[in-house]
Design an enzyme around this catalytic site. Structure first.
Site, mmCIF file in Angstrom:
data_model
loop_
_atom_site.group_PDB
_atom_site.id
_atom_site.type_symbol
_atom_site.label_atom_id
_atom_site.label_comp_id
_atom_site.label_asym_id
_atom_site.label_seq_id
_atom_site.Cartn_x
_atom_site.Cartn_y
_atom_site.Cartn_z
ATOM 1 C CB CYS A 12 -0.920 -0.052 1.221
ATOM 2 S SG CYS A 12 -1.782 1.474 1.582
ATOM 3 C CB CYS A 15 0.243 1.827 4.080
ATOM 4 S SG CYS A 15 -1.468 1.293 3.900
#
Length: 85
Positions: A12, A15
């Site tokens: 991600c 993230c």
């Protein structure tokens, strides 16, 4: 104790953008806030329990009850405000 659940995954991008912000929060709010990082690929059951549909998702718990939630890249100030409210 206030707890911040950080739902994330290795793949991600957002993230990864948020990782340094969370490290700062961990250091600055040590003793006041516990940060639990939950990799959604390794613990899909916990992500499901909290109804996490996209990542990163940040869930704030106080006394075991959800009191706040942010989804996506979030300014540090917003997360801190959520943790302090």
């Amino acid at each position: 104790m206030v707890k911040l659940l950080d739902f994330w995954a290795v793949w991600c991008g957002p993230c990864r953008v948020m990782a340094p912000v969370l490290e700062e929060i961990k250091k600055e709010m040590s003793g006041k806030v516990e940060v639990e990082e939950i990799n959604v690929d390794e613990d899909p059951k916990k992500a499901s329990e909290f109804g996490v549909m996209s990542i990163p998702t940040y869930v704030v718990l106080k006394d075991g009850k959800e009191v706040g939630r942010k989804i996506g890249v979030t300014a540090k100030a917003e997360l801190v405000k959520l943790l302090q409210s």
